[in-house]
Motif scaffolding. Structure first.
Motif, PDB file in Angstrom:
ATOM      1  N   SER A   1      -1.332   7.122  -3.611  1.00 26.86           N
ATOM      2  CA  SER A   1      -1.010   8.101  -2.579  1.00 26.86           C
ATOM      3  C   SER A   1      -0.677   9.435  -3.227  1.00 26.86           C
ATOM      4  O   SER A   1      -0.016   9.487  -4.277  1.00 26.86           O
ATOM      5  CB  SER A   1       0.173   7.621  -1.734  1.00 26.86           C
ATOM      6  N   THR A   2      -1.128  10.513  -2.595  1.00 27.66           N
ATOM      7  CA  THR A   2      -0.781  11.867  -3.047  1.00 27.66           C
ATOM      8  C   THR A   2       0.219  12.522  -2.103  1.00 27.66           C
ATOM      9  O   THR A   2       0.549  13.696  -2.273  1.00 27.66           O
ATOM     10  CB  THR A   2      -2.050  12.744  -3.135  1.00 27.66           C
ATOM     11  N   GLN A   3       0.698  11.787  -1.125  1.00 30.50           N
ATOM     12  CA  GLN A   3       1.653  12.329  -0.164  1.00 30.50           C
ATOM     13  C   GLN A   3       3.061  12.307  -0.751  1.00 30.50           C
ATOM     14  O   GLN A   3       3.577  11.252  -1.107  1.00 30.50           O
ATOM     15  CB  GLN A   3       1.609  11.522   1.138  1.00 30.50           C
ATOM     16  N   GLY A   4       3.668  13.473  -0.863  1.00 29.12           N
ATOM     17  CA  GLY A   4       5.000  13.569  -1.453  1.00 29.12           C
ATOM     18  C   GLY A   4       5.009  13.305  -2.939  1.00 29.12           C
ATOM     19  O   GLY A   4       6.010  12.839  -3.488  1.00 29.12           O
ATOM     20  N   GLY A   5       3.906  13.574  -3.613  1.00 32.68           N
ATOM     21  CA  GLY A   5       3.796  13.301  -5.041  1.00 32.68           C
ATOM     22  C   GLY A   5       2.918  12.088  -5.306  1.00 32.68           C
ATOM     23  O   GLY A   5       2.795  11.204  -4.467  1.00 32.68           O
ATOM     24  N   PHE A   6       2.336  12.047  -6.479  1.00 32.12           N
ATOM     25  CA  PHE A   6       1.406  10.962  -6.832  1.00 32.12           C
ATOM     26  C   PHE A   6       2.180   9.678  -7.085  1.00 32.12           C
ATOM     27  O   PHE A   6       3.160   9.666  -7.843  1.00 32.12           O
ATOM     28  CB  PHE A   6       0.625  11.366  -8.082  1.00 32.12           C
ATOM     29  N   SER A   7       1.753   8.570  -6.449  1.00 30.47           N
ATOM     30  CA  SER A   7       2.455   7.302  -6.610  1.00 30.47           C
ATOM     31  C   SER A   7       1.524   6.150  -6.297  1.00 30.47           C
ATOM     32  O   SER A   7       0.506   6.310  -5.625  1.00 30.47           O
ATOM     33  CB  SER A   7       3.683   7.237  -5.694  1.00 30.47           C
ATOM     34  N   VAL A   8       1.897   4.958  -6.789  1.00 30.94           N
ATOM     35  CA  VAL A   8       1.175   3.724  -6.482  1.00 30.94           C
ATOM     36  C   VAL A   8       1.831   3.094  -5.263  1.00 30.94           C
ATOM     37  O   VAL A   8       3.021   2.759  -5.287  1.00 30.94           O
ATOM     38  CB  VAL A   8       1.204   2.747  -7.671  1.00 30.94           C
ATOM     39  N   GLN A   9       1.078   2.936  -4.183  1.00 28.06           N
ATOM     40  CA  GLN A   9       1.622   2.392  -2.947  1.00 28.06           C
ATOM     41  C   GLN A   9       1.612   0.864  -2.928  1.00 28.06           C
ATOM     42  O   GLN A   9       2.562   0.236  -2.479  1.00 28.06           O
ATOM     43  CB  GLN A   9       0.810   2.909  -1.752  1.00 28.06           C
ATOM     44  N   SER A  10       0.510   0.270  -3.392  1.00 23.96           N
ATOM     45  CA  SER A  10       0.411  -1.189  -3.348  1.00 23.96           C
ATOM     46  C   SER A  10      -0.583  -1.677  -4.394  1.00 23.96           C
ATOM     47  O   SER A  10      -1.430  -0.925  -4.874  1.00 23.96           O
ATOM     48  CB  SER A  10      -0.022  -1.672  -1.956  1.00 23.96           C
ATOM     49  N   LEU A  11      -0.447  -2.945  -4.714  1.00 27.65           N
ATOM     50  CA  LEU A  11      -1.360  -3.636  -5.625  1.00 27.65           C
ATOM     51  C   LEU A  11      -1.768  -4.934  -4.952  1.00 27.65           C
ATOM     52  O   LEU A  11      -0.910  -5.748  -4.598  1.00 27.65           O
ATOM     53  CB  LEU A  11      -0.684  -3.909  -6.963  1.00 27.65           C
ATOM     54  N   THR A  12      -3.073  -5.127  -4.759  1.00 29.15           N
ATOM     55  CA  THR A  12      -3.583  -6.296  -4.045  1.00 29.15           C
ATOM     56  C   THR A  12      -4.554  -7.066  -4.932  1.00 29.15           C
ATOM     57  O   THR A  12      -5.455  -6.475  -5.526  1.00 29.15           O
ATOM     58  CB  THR A  12      -4.305  -5.889  -2.747  1.00 29.15           C
TER      59      THR A  12
ATOM     60  N   ILE B   1       1.593  -6.711  -3.610  1.00 30.50           N
ATOM     61  CA  ILE B   1       2.880  -6.058  -3.854  1.00 30.50           C
ATOM     62  C   ILE B   1       2.835  -4.704  -3.164  1.00 30.50           C
ATOM     63  O   ILE B   1       1.944  -3.890  -3.442  1.00 30.50           O
ATOM     64  CB  ILE B   1       3.155  -5.878  -5.363  1.00 30.50           C
ATOM     65  N   GLU B   2       3.772  -4.468  -2.262  1.00 27.67           N
ATOM     66  CA  GLU B   2       3.870  -3.194  -1.557  1.00 27.67           C
ATOM     67  C   GLU B   2       5.099  -2.466  -2.086  1.00 27.67           C
ATOM     68  O   GLU B   2       6.238  -2.760  -1.704  1.00 27.67           O
ATOM     69  CB  GLU B   2       3.959  -3.427  -0.046  1.00 27.67           C
ATOM     70  N   PHE B   3       4.866  -1.509  -2.981  1.00 33.09           N
ATOM     71  CA  PHE B   3       5.968  -0.833  -3.658  1.00 33.09           C
ATOM     72  C   PHE B   3       6.777   0.037  -2.696  1.00 33.09           C
ATOM     73  O   PHE B   3       7.995   0.121  -2.830  1.00 33.09           O
ATOM     74  CB  PHE B   3       5.418   0.016  -4.806  1.00 33.09           C
ATOM     75  N   ASP B   4       6.094   0.647  -1.738  1.00 34.63           N
ATOM     76  CA  ASP B   4       6.808   1.513  -0.807  1.00 34.63           C
ATOM     77  C   ASP B   4       7.737   0.723   0.112  1.00 34.63           C
ATOM     78  O   ASP B   4       8.782   1.218   0.536  1.00 34.63           O
ATOM     79  CB  ASP B   4       5.820   2.350   0.019  1.00 34.63           C
ATOM     80  N   LYS B   5       7.378  -0.536   0.420  1.00 43.03           N
ATOM     81  CA  LYS B   5       8.202  -1.382   1.292  1.00 43.03           C
ATOM     82  C   LYS B   5       9.060  -2.376   0.501  1.00 43.03           C
ATOM     83  O   LYS B   5       9.805  -3.163   1.099  1.00 43.03           O
ATOM     84  CB  LYS B   5       7.312  -2.141   2.276  1.00 43.03           C
ATOM     85  N   ARG B   6       8.888  -2.387  -0.821  1.00 42.70           N
ATOM     86  CA  ARG B   6       9.666  -3.258  -1.705  1.00 42.70           C
ATOM     87  C   ARG B   6       9.540  -4.727  -1.307  1.00 42.70           C
ATOM     88  O   ARG B   6      10.535  -5.439  -1.115  1.00 42.70           O
ATOM     89  CB  ARG B   6      11.139  -2.835  -1.721  1.00 42.70           C
ATOM     90  N   ARG B   7       8.308  -5.175  -1.168  1.00 42.64           N
ATOM     91  CA  ARG B   7       8.085  -6.573  -0.834  1.00 42.64           C
ATOM     92  C   ARG B   7       6.807  -7.072  -1.495  1.00 42.64           C
ATOM     93  O   ARG B   7       5.923  -6.283  -1.839  1.00 42.64           O
ATOM     94  CB  ARG B   7       8.024  -6.777   0.670  1.00 42.64           C
TER      95      ARG B   7
END
Length: 205
Positions: free
Chosen positions: A146-157, A184-190
């Protein structure tokens, strides 16, 4: 071309001498889900090697591939539903992509919807054991950025399809097929894992 969605879709399948099979599926959308103008792209490309390339110890490399999505997200709920329905195999080294194009495109649209600022990268690998292959497994690792609010990894499937056909694939007494998903959903911590049998059977003589 879907006029309402402003979506272009296509499929390509090319087989060379029954040894090399190249398959490609693509989606291009010029309208975002909220109705605004935009651009999103999704491409899946796979290359399969017929009887496979020998790796040693009875293992063979049956295929390689990858998924690329621009302004596309990975929908975890839709992927779990696809595992239950047995439709994830439509994106993991699919068969007869031209004949099955409408169904495959519909699944891709649900699994990886258009979303601004999201990007997908997903290498795929298919490995078999035996000659011909009695056991095969297809694996794909899809990283959502995701590039929203800075570059980050949102999930790994991690997507996978396991197939066992004994004693031979042409005349099997046992057919075991499993689709599975680890996410793994890093933004939702699950994190969660789900697996399901599909089109499996045992025949008794």
């Amino acid at each position: 071309f879907d006029f309402d969605r402003e979506e272009y879709a296509g499929a390509l399948e090319l087989t060379l001498a029954n040894f090399l099979a190249i398959k490609a599926i693509g989606l291009i959308t010029t309208k975002m889900p909220d109705g605004s103008k935009g651009f999103s792209l999704l491409i899946i490309l796979t290359v399969e090697f017929g009887t496979g390339l020998q790796l040693g110890f009875g293992f063979t490399l049956l295929g390689v591939g990858g998924l690329l999505g621009l302004n596309r997200a990975a929908n975890g709920e839709a992927l779990v539903a696809g595992i239950r329905a047995g439709s994830v195999a439509n994106i993991m080294f699919p068969r007869d992509v031209v004949a099955n194009a409408p169904r495959i495109i519909s699944d891709l649209r649900a699994f990886f919807p258009a979303e601004e600022g999201k990007f997908l990268i997903g290498p795929m690998l298919k490995i078999g054991w035996g000659s011909p292959s009695l056991i095969s497994v297809s694996l794909g690792i899809i990283v959502e950025l995701s590039t929203q609010g800075g570059f980050s990894v949102q999930s790994l499937t991690i997507l996978g399809v396991l197939k066992v056909a004994l004693p031979t694939e042409e005349a099997p007494l046992l057919v075991l097929q499993v689709q599975f998903l680890g996410r793994i959903e890093f933004d939702k911590r699950r994190a969660y894992f789900f697996a399901s049998l599909y089109d499996s059977r045992i025949l008794f003589l």
